[in-house]
Scaffold this motif. Structure first.
Motif, mmCIF file in Angstrom:
data_model
loop_
_atom_site.group_PDB
_atom_site.id
_atom_site.type_symbol
_atom_site.label_atom_id
_atom_site.label_comp_id
_atom_site.label_asym_id
_atom_site.label_seq_id
_atom_site.Cartn_x
_atom_site.Cartn_y
_atom_site.Cartn_z
ATOM 1 N N ALA A 1 -15.854 -20.635 3.019
ATOM 2 C CA ALA A 1 -16.051 -18.903 3.770
ATOM 3 C C ALA A 1 -16.504 -18.466 2.573
ATOM 4 O O ALA A 1 -17.177 -18.655 1.825
ATOM 5 C CB ALA A 1 -14.269 -18.383 3.368
ATOM 6 N N ASP A 2 -16.796 -17.178 3.503
ATOM 7 C CA ASP A 2 -17.392 -16.195 2.577
ATOM 8 C C ASP A 2 -16.539 -15.195 1.920
ATOM 9 O O ASP A 2 -15.471 -15.125 2.629
ATOM 10 C CB ASP A 2 -17.981 -14.662 3.934
ATOM 11 C CG ASP A 2 -18.930 -15.735 4.049
ATOM 12 O OD1 ASP A 2 -19.989 -16.625 3.708
ATOM 13 O OD2 ASP A 2 -19.454 -14.865 5.447
ATOM 14 N N PHE A 3 -15.835 -15.477 0.704
ATOM 15 C CA PHE A 3 -14.847 -15.027 0.091
ATOM 16 C C PHE A 3 -15.115 -13.561 -0.810
ATOM 17 O O PHE A 3 -16.486 -13.817 -1.340
ATOM 18 C CB PHE A 3 -14.360 -15.714 -1.667
ATOM 19 C CG PHE A 3 -14.247 -17.660 -1.078
ATOM 20 C CD1 PHE A 3 -12.976 -17.697 -0.428
ATOM 21 C CD2 PHE A 3 -14.771 -18.330 -0.565
ATOM 22 C CE1 PHE A 3 -11.871 -18.771 -0.057
ATOM 23 C CE2 PHE A 3 -14.495 -19.801 0.179
ATOM 24 C CZ PHE A 3 -13.043 -19.975 0.225
ATOM 25 N N ASP A 4 -14.331 -12.752 -0.923
ATOM 26 C CA ASP A 4 -14.192 -11.722 -2.087
ATOM 27 C C ASP A 4 -14.674 -11.859 -3.069
ATOM 28 O O ASP A 4 -14.738 -11.548 -4.086
ATOM 29 C CB ASP A 4 -13.109 -11.017 -1.570
ATOM 30 C CG ASP A 4 -12.708 -10.145 -0.355
ATOM 31 O OD1 ASP A 4 -14.375 -9.583 0.366
ATOM 32 O OD2 ASP A 4 -12.068 -10.404 0.615
ATOM 33 N N PHE A 5 -14.093 -13.018 -3.924
ATOM 34 C CA PHE A 5 -14.544 -13.221 -5.419
ATOM 35 C C PHE A 5 -13.410 -14.968 -5.571
ATOM 36 O O PHE A 5 -12.924 -15.725 -5.117
ATOM 37 C CB PHE A 5 -12.461 -12.388 -5.761
ATOM 38 C CG PHE A 5 -12.412 -12.283 -7.365
ATOM 39 C CD1 PHE A 5 -13.146 -11.835 -8.304
ATOM 40 C CD2 PHE A 5 -11.293 -12.820 -7.755
ATOM 41 C CE1 PHE A 5 -12.903 -12.245 -9.501
ATOM 42 C CE2 PHE A 5 -10.952 -12.765 -9.340
ATOM 43 C CZ PHE A 5 -11.912 -12.271 -9.685
ATOM 44 N N ILE A 6 -14.343 -14.831 -6.398
ATOM 45 C CA ILE A 6 -14.157 -16.473 -6.840
ATOM 46 C C ILE A 6 -13.892 -16.803 -8.168
ATOM 47 O O ILE A 6 -14.830 -16.117 -9.278
ATOM 48 C CB ILE A 6 -15.397 -17.407 -6.713
ATOM 49 C CG1 ILE A 6 -15.872 -17.507 -5.136
ATOM 50 C CG2 ILE A 6 -15.335 -18.318 -7.309
ATOM 51 C CD1 ILE A 6 -16.800 -18.081 -4.529
ATOM 52 N N LEU A 7 -13.204 -17.253 -8.850
ATOM 53 C CA LEU A 7 -12.421 -17.114 -10.014
ATOM 54 C C LEU A 7 -13.018 -19.081 -10.929
ATOM 55 O O LEU A 7 -13.132 -19.304 -9.777
ATOM 56 C CB LEU A 7 -11.236 -17.523 -10.959
ATOM 57 C CG LEU A 7 -10.012 -16.541 -10.763
ATOM 58 C CD1 LEU A 7 -9.061 -16.415 -10.355
ATOM 59 C CD2 LEU A 7 -10.839 -15.893 -12.562
#
Length: 273
Positions: A104-110
């Protein structure tokens, strides 16, 4: 002051039990401004499908995305719901990591490291039978590599192994032994304009402090760190938002005047009052 929890897990993570909707409702009940649902994806195990302890990430992560998108719509006027991912060990299998980033197109990745190459999760290690110093040196070496990875926003729970070392061995290791490695990690984050996470879960465990603690967050600031995210690492709805204000106090004591959330990977600075 706007309160945000940038590290939570729904029942689309193998070790969590609350639905995305339940996490969001808890965030609303506790007066949060935003929540990021960051379900686990241990990249090196994706190709095992259902034949591993984590289950199939090809099933879980698309479902997580669908649940988050549904919550975004349901709560759009009351809560900022962010599409997140906790990407474990992104450099152990670069091809599978590329696959994970395509979900997906994520907002935020840790980005996180839960286990060393060829080893099981730190949770499962018997610390009476391993060389703790060697384990920590290898861990921080892997974090140096991970900090150089391009496709993430914040580095999660820097002192993760200490959760279990303190709980089982009853002492907090002397991290000055690894100060050179830790400074390298921080230097890379600063250079690449990445965030460091203050993970508040340790406040409610025997370790009794955030991961990392105030001294290390202060060192990150001294080296030029500009971005801090704060997350509970909640695996159930009752933990959503718990300790976020204490995490903000740690950031403030370390010299930060703001903390950060991410939308479409773009940092949004929230002032610390």
């Amino acid at each position: 002051m706007k309160l945000c929890d940038m590290h939570t897990h729904s029942d689309n993570s193998f070790d969590a039990k609350s639905t995305v909707d339940e996490l969001c409702q808890a965030a609303l009940d506790k007066g949060l401004y935003a929540i990021a649902v960051t379900d686990h994806c241990e990249a090196e195990y994706i190709n095992l499908g259902e034949n591993c302890e984590f289950g199939s990430f090809d099933r879980q992560i698309p479902q997580s995305v669908r649940d988050i998108d549904s919550a975004k719509e349901k709560y759009k006027d009351r809560l900022l719901v962010l599409r997140g991912l906790e990407l474990g060990e992104p450099l152990h299998d670069p091809e599978q990591t590329k696959h994970a980033l395509g979900y997906a197109d994520f907002d935020f990745i840790l980005a996180s490291v839960h286990n060393l190459r060829g080893c099981e999760d730190f949770y499962y290690l018997d610390y009476k039978t391993v060389d703790i110093d060697e384990i920590l040196r290898r861990y921080f070496d892997e974090l140096i590599e991970t900090a150089s990875f391009e496709h993430f926003d914040s580095l999660a729970h820097l002192t993760y192994p200490l959760r279990y070392i303190v709980e089982r061995e009853g002492y907090y290791p002397d991290l000055t032994l690894y100060s050179e490695q830790i400074d390298r990690i921080f230097g890379i984050l600063v250079q690449n304009k990445k965030a460091l996470e203050i993970n508040v879960s340790g406040l409610f465990k025997p370790i009794g402090r955030t991961l990392p603690d105030e001294a290390l967050v202060r060192r990150f600031r001294e080296l030029g760190g500009g971005y801090i995210t704060i997350g509970t690492d909640a695996h159930s709805s009752d933990m959503v938002g718990k300790g976020i204000e204490q995490g903000i106090e740690v950031a403030k004591a370390a010299g930060f005047t703001h903390y950060t959330i991410y939308r479409e990977h773009k940092p949004i600075l929230l002032p610390i009052e």
